[in-house]
Design an enzyme around this catalytic site. Structure first.
Site, mmCIF file in Angstrom:
data_model
loop_
_atom_site.group_PDB
_atom_site.id
_atom_site.type_symbol
_atom_site.label_atom_id
_atom_site.label_comp_id
_atom_site.label_asym_id
_atom_site.label_seq_id
_atom_site.Cartn_x
_atom_site.Cartn_y
_atom_site.Cartn_z
ATOM 1 N N TYR A 50 0.819 -1.208 0.000
ATOM 2 C CA TYR A 50 0.000 0.000 0.000
ATOM 3 C C TYR A 50 0.858 1.266 0.000
ATOM 4 O O TYR A 50 0.424 2.319 -0.480
ATOM 5 C CB TYR A 50 -0.887 0.021 1.260
ATOM 6 N N GLY A 51 2.044 1.153 0.589
ATOM 7 C CA GLY A 51 2.832 2.362 0.883
ATOM 8 C C GLY A 51 3.336 3.128 -0.320
ATOM 9 O O GLY A 51 3.805 4.259 -0.190
ATOM 10 N N CYS A 82 -3.075 -0.848 9.826
ATOM 11 C CA CYS A 82 -2.185 -0.372 8.767
ATOM 12 C C CYS A 82 -2.185 1.152 8.834
ATOM 13 O O CYS A 82 -3.232 1.785 8.657
ATOM 14 C CB CYS A 82 -2.711 -0.851 7.419
ATOM 15 N N ASN A 83 -1.019 1.723 9.115
ATOM 16 C CA ASN A 83 -0.930 3.187 9.196
ATOM 17 C C ASN A 83 -1.247 3.832 7.849
ATOM 18 O O ASN A 83 -1.898 4.881 7.785
ATOM 19 C CB ASN A 83 0.480 3.607 9.615
ATOM 20 N N THR A 84 -0.791 3.207 6.773
ATOM 21 C CA THR A 84 -0.991 3.782 5.443
ATOM 22 C C THR A 84 -2.482 3.867 5.114
ATOM 23 O O THR A 84 -2.978 4.912 4.660
ATOM 24 C CB THR A 84 -0.269 2.918 4.387
ATOM 25 N N THR A 197 2.943 -0.849 10.560
ATOM 26 C CA THR A 197 2.753 -2.023 11.411
ATOM 27 C C THR A 197 3.672 -3.187 11.038
ATOM 28 O O THR A 197 3.843 -4.116 11.817
ATOM 29 C CB THR A 197 1.281 -2.486 11.367
ATOM 30 N N HIS A 198 4.279 -3.131 9.860
ATOM 31 C CA HIS A 198 5.262 -4.164 9.516
ATOM 32 C C HIS A 198 6.526 -4.055 10.383
ATOM 33 O O HIS A 198 7.198 -5.059 10.614
ATOM 34 C CB HIS A 198 5.689 -4.032 8.046
HETATM 35 N N1 DGL Z 1 1.617 -2.234 7.209
HETATM 36 C C1 DGL Z 1 1.283 -1.074 6.508
HETATM 37 C C2 DGL Z 1 1.377 0.176 7.349
HETATM 38 O O1 DGL Z 1 1.215 0.122 8.552
HETATM 39 C C3 DGL Z 1 1.706 -0.837 5.077
HETATM 40 C C4 DGL Z 1 2.684 -1.643 4.361
HETATM 41 C C5 DGL Z 1 2.551 -1.492 2.835
HETATM 42 O O2 DGL Z 1 1.705 -2.168 2.280
HETATM 43 O O3 DGL Z 1 3.272 -0.678 2.237
HETATM 44 O O4 DGL Z 1 1.561 1.248 6.847
#
Ligand code: DGL
Length: 289
Positions: A50-51, A82-84, A197-198
Site C-alpha cells: 500500500y505504501g 495499517c498506518n498507510t 505495522t510491519h
Molecule cells: N503495514 C502497513 C502500514 O502500517 C503498510 C505496508 C505497505 O503495504 O506498504 O503502513
C-alpha cells in the site's frame, strides 16, 4: 457465502486488516489483552504494497476490500492495522460501515512526550510519511520536537520476507536506518516511532542495526486497549473460551504458502481466500493449514 455466525457479545469477533503481514504486530497485542475474542486476520496481498500507492488508489481499494470482508464475515469491530490505510482511508471506510472501525496512526504523540533530547524519528511507508494526516499529527503533538522522517518500502518487504522464513538483509536495514540517523540532528535521536505495522516485526533487527540505542515506539498495545474499551466487558462465561483464529488473503501465492508455519504461531491455522467484489456475491473459500 456468509460466515458461520458467532456474534454473541460474549464472544466478540474482530477483523484485523492490513495490506500484508504487518497487522500481525497489532493482532498479537489484541490477542494478548483479549485472549477470549475471536480474530480474523485479513491481508490484501493482491494489492500489496500500500505504501507506494496514491491516496485515491488507497481509498478505493481499502473501501472495496473492507466492505467485502465485512459483508462476508460480519465482525463486531474492524481494526485497520495499517498506518498507510488509516491515515488515508479511515474516514471513508467509517462513512459506509455500520460496525465500529479503529485505525492505527503513528505514535507521534507519546514519542514526543517521552523524548528527552527533543529529537524524534518517524519511520513509515512513503505514503504515511508524506500524508497530510501525518503532517497534522506532527504539528499538533510534536511541535516541541525536531521530527526526522523517512519512508521505507524496503523495511516493509524485509518484514514480509522474515514472516516467510527467508533471510533478512541486515546491511539493507542498517542503510535504511542511516537515512534517519544520518539527517542533521540524527546524532541526538532518542526515540523512533515505528509508523508502519510491519516494522515491529523487525524489532530485533532494528535494534541491532541502529547507529545508537533509542526507544522504539509503536501503536499496537494502545490499539489493543482501544479495542477492549470499545467492546466493553466480556461476559464471564466467555473467559475460559479460547477461540480459533483464521487468516484471509486476497490472492493465493507461494509467499502465503511459505508463511503458513509462521501464521500458525499467531494462532492462524485456518487460511481462506477472498476476492474483493463489493458489488457482487463475494467468492470465498477456505482450507486448513
Ligand atoms: N503495514 C502497513 C502500514 O502500517 C503498510 C505496508 C505497505 O503495504 O506498504 O503502513
Amino acid at each position: 457465502m456468509s460466515d458461520s455466525p458467532n456474534q454473541s457479545p460474549a464472544r466478540p469477533h474482530a477483523l484485523v486488516f492490513d495490506s500484508g503481514v504487518g497487522g500481525l504486530s497489532v493482532m498479537r497485542e489484541i490477542a494478548a489483552l483479549l485472549p477470549q475474542i475471536r480474530l480474523t486476520y485479513a491481508a490484501d496481498n493482491a494489492a500489496f504494497p500500500y505504501g507506494t500507492k496514491t491516496e485515491s488508489e488507497l481509498v478505493a481499494r481499502v473501501s472495496a476490500v473492507i466492505g467485502t470482508l465485512v459483508d462476508t464475515i460480519a465482525p463486531d469491530i474492524v481494526v485497520i492495522a495499517c498506518n498507510t490505510a488509516s491515515t488515508t482511508a479511515l474516514e471513508a471506510v467509517r462513512k459506509f460501515l455500520k460496525v465500529p472501525v479503529i485505525g492505527v496512526v503513528p505514535a507521534v504523540k507519546p514519542a514526543a512526550a517521552a523524548s528527552q533530547s527533543r529529537v524524534i524519528g518517524l519511520l513509515g511507508t512513503r505514503a504515511t510519511v508524506a500524508s497530510p494526516y501525518t503532517a497534522t499529527l506532527i504539528a499538533q503533538f510534536a511541535a516541541c520536537c525536531t521530527v526526522l522522517t523517512h519512508g521505507s518500502p524496503e523495511l516493509v518487504e524485509a518484514a514480509e520476507r522474515k514472516m516467510q522464513g527467508l533471510p533478512v538483509d541486515m546491511v539493507e536495514i542498517a542503510s535504511v536506518l542511516q537515512r534517519l540517523f544520518g539527517q542533521p540532528g540524527g546524532d541526538r535521536l532518542d526515540t523512533i516511532v515505528l509508523g508502519c505495522t510491519h516494522f515491529p516485526l523487525l524489532g530485533a533487527e532494528l535494534v541491532a542495526a541502529a547507529a545508537h540505542p533509542v526507544a522504539w515506539m509503536d501503536s499496537g498495545a494502545a490499539i489493543a486497549r482501544r479495542v477492549a474499551a470499545m467492546l466493553g466487558p466480556i461476559e464471564p462465561a466467555a473467559l475460559s473460551y479460547r477461540p480459533a483464529h483464521r487468516a484471509i488473503f486476497t490472492a493465493e501465492s507461494q509467499a502465503v504458502d511459505r508463511m503458513r508455519g509462521c501464521l500458525a504461531t499467531f494462532g492462524l491455522r485456518e487460511i481462506g481466500f477472498l476476492e474483493p467484489t463489493p458489488y457482487a456475491e463475494p467468492n470465498y473459500r477456505q482450507d486448513r493449514a
